[in-house]
Design a protein around this motif. Structure first.
Motif, mmCIF file in Angstrom:
data_model
loop_
_atom_site.group_PDB
_atom_site.id
_atom_site.type_symbol
_atom_site.label_atom_id
_atom_site.label_comp_id
_atom_site.label_asym_id
_atom_site.label_seq_id
_atom_site.Cartn_x
_atom_site.Cartn_y
_atom_site.Cartn_z
ATOM 1 N N GLY A 102 -5.665 -8.217 4.426
ATOM 2 C CA GLY A 102 -5.896 -8.556 3.026
ATOM 3 C C GLY A 102 -4.723 -9.218 2.335
ATOM 4 O O GLY A 102 -4.833 -9.634 1.179
ATOM 5 N N GLY A 103 -3.586 -9.306 3.023
ATOM 6 C CA GLY A 103 -2.455 -10.060 2.496
ATOM 7 C C GLY A 103 -1.399 -9.264 1.767
ATOM 8 O O GLY A 103 -0.563 -9.839 1.069
ATOM 9 N N VAL A 104 -1.406 -7.929 1.920
ATOM 10 C CA VAL A 104 -0.376 -7.130 1.262
ATOM 11 C C VAL A 104 0.486 -6.413 2.308
ATOM 12 O O VAL A 104 0.129 -6.327 3.481
ATOM 13 C CB VAL A 104 -0.968 -6.091 0.280
ATOM 14 C CG1 VAL A 104 -1.905 -6.764 -0.704
ATOM 15 C CG2 VAL A 104 -1.694 -4.988 1.015
ATOM 16 N N ASP A 105 1.603 -5.900 1.848
ATOM 17 C CA ASP A 105 2.529 -5.162 2.714
ATOM 18 C C ASP A 105 1.968 -3.765 2.967
ATOM 19 O O ASP A 105 1.544 -3.086 2.039
ATOM 20 C CB ASP A 105 3.887 -5.069 1.997
ATOM 21 C CG ASP A 105 5.015 -4.587 2.894
ATOM 22 O OD1 ASP A 105 4.884 -3.492 3.467
ATOM 23 O OD2 ASP A 105 6.023 -5.298 3.003
ATOM 24 N N GLY A 106 1.965 -3.326 4.227
ATOM 25 C CA GLY A 106 1.454 -1.999 4.552
ATOM 26 C C GLY A 106 2.374 -0.859 4.160
ATOM 27 O O GLY A 106 1.996 0.298 4.281
ATOM 28 N N HIS A 107 3.585 -1.155 3.657
ATOM 29 C CA HIS A 107 4.601 -0.147 3.344
ATOM 30 C C HIS A 107 4.978 0.578 4.643
ATOM 31 O O HIS A 107 4.658 0.107 5.747
ATOM 32 C CB HIS A 107 4.108 0.822 2.259
ATOM 33 C CG HIS A 107 5.208 1.349 1.366
ATOM 34 N ND1 HIS A 107 6.167 2.222 1.799
ATOM 35 C CD2 HIS A 107 5.481 1.106 0.059
ATOM 36 C CE1 HIS A 107 6.988 2.509 0.812
ATOM 37 N NE2 HIS A 107 6.596 1.835 -0.271
ATOM 38 N N GLY A 136 0.837 -1.189 0.000
ATOM 39 C CA GLY A 136 0.000 0.000 0.000
ATOM 40 C C GLY A 136 0.873 1.241 0.000
ATOM 41 O O GLY A 136 2.031 1.206 -0.429
ATOM 42 N N THR A 137 0.348 2.357 0.497
ATOM 43 C CA THR A 137 1.123 3.594 0.577
ATOM 44 C C THR A 137 0.774 4.318 1.881
ATOM 45 O O THR A 137 -0.026 3.835 2.682
ATOM 46 C CB THR A 137 0.819 4.550 -0.602
ATOM 47 O OG1 THR A 137 -0.477 5.131 -0.409
ATOM 48 C CG2 THR A 137 0.854 3.822 -1.930
ATOM 49 N N ARG A 138 1.354 5.509 2.064
ATOM 50 C CA ARG A 138 1.059 6.335 3.243
ATOM 51 C C ARG A 138 -0.084 7.318 2.963
ATOM 52 O O ARG A 138 -0.368 8.196 3.783
ATOM 53 C CB ARG A 138 2.328 7.091 3.670
ATOM 54 C CG ARG A 138 2.285 7.631 5.111
ATOM 55 C CD ARG A 138 3.644 8.183 5.534
ATOM 56 N NE ARG A 138 4.085 9.276 4.700
ATOM 57 C CZ ARG A 138 3.789 10.558 4.875
ATOM 58 N NH1 ARG A 138 3.027 10.919 5.884
ATOM 59 N NH2 ARG A 138 4.246 11.477 4.055
#
Length: 296
Positions: free
Chosen positions: A161-166, A142-144
């Motif tokens: 949801g299975g993604v990197d939160g960044h 994702g992003t900030r």
């Protein structure tokens, strides 16, 4: 659910519950007039899921009702995909017990949080499935670009949801974007200054818009180089060149970002890119539809 080592709620910091207190203060700043109407007799309410999606945000929902003096019993595990269309149009996801006044006091705060968090988890999962089917083996993040005051919930939804939160915030990693570079005068000087205060524990990422800028960033010691707003063909060419040029000389991660959505991400996919980051998994995503109904 993507997590394999524990519950996502174990990520939450000590002070997170104070945010929910603030949500209550915003929603009921003085008298609870509707609560006066219904009174405080004990009752139960059922949480229904009425649109397809991944359930996310359980700790926040639980804490809303805990602060209202109610208890929650879940019938669906967090991270589960719910499809009400296959179960009569709605699924009973949880039962909430407590005084009627308190059930209604927590209703909207809890539903808004759960709907938003679940929507982000669902969109994150959909994007992840899409890029994996297209053969991508790197990191989807994702992003900030999150909502002030609601970042914890939105980042939580990405992770469920299975993604990197960044990076979670400005203190999590040093990201030098175009304004940093212009203000400092050059990529080299900006990276040098960042490393002088970040020490060994913080990675430095530099946003670039050309191959020559990427070379300067890598030479200066950047840990991550973001190739921003390239088209798919240009991205593949630059990423391959950089990987070949710097192989065995510098260890660097390549990230791409800028306008990526489910409709165009496949054209950007190549495994010379280590990280694909996108705000489309958490900005403007549809909410999952939940309702809370007093049992009668």
């Amino acid at each position: 659910m993507a997590l394999s080592y524990g519950a996502a709620e174990d990520l939450l910091p000590i002070g997170w519950k104070t945010q929910i207190t603030e949500w209550f203060n915003e929603d009921t700043p003085s008298f609870d007039y509707g609560g006066f109407v219904v009174g405080s007799s004990a009752n139960t309410a059922t949480l229904f899921c009425k649109s397809p999606g991944i359930l996310a945000g359980v700790p926040f929902f639980d804490e809303v009702f805990a602060q209202a003096g109610c208890t929650v019993e879940w019938h669906v595990k967090e991270g589960t995909y719910i499809d009400p269309s296959k179960q009569g149009g709605k699924v009973a996801a949880a039962t909430v017990k407590g005084p009627v006044r308190k059930l209604l006091l927590g209703e909207r705060v809890a539903l808004n949080t759960l709907a938003r968090c679940s929507g982000i988890a669902t969109k994150s999962h959909e994007m992840n499935v899409l890029v994996r089917k297209a053969g991508y083996t790197g990191i989807l993040a994702g992003t900030r670009k999150t909502t002030p005051g609601f970042r914890l919930v939105e980042k939580y939804g990405m992770i469920v949801g299975g993604v990197d939160g960044h990076r979670h915030d400005l203190s999590s990693m040093i990201m030098l974007k175009d304004n940093h570079i212009w203000a400092k005068g050059s990529i080299t000087e900006a990276v040098k200054a960042a490393k002088s205060v970040g020490g060994f524990s913080l990675k430095v990422e530099v946003e670039v818009d050309s191959e020559s800028a990427a070379d300067e960033a890598i030479e200066a010691g950047a840990d991550v180089v973001m190739l921003d707003n390239f088209d798919g063909e240009g991205l593949r060419a630059v990423a391959r060149t950089l990987k070949t040029k710097w192989a065995g000389k510098r260890q660097v991660l390549l990230e791409c970002s800028g306008g990526l959505t489910t409709s165009n991400v496949e054209s950007y996919i190549n495994n010379d890119i280590d990280i694909i980051s996108t705000s489309s998994i958490h900005q403007g995503v549809p909410h999952v539809d939940f309702s809370l109904k007093i049992d009668h």
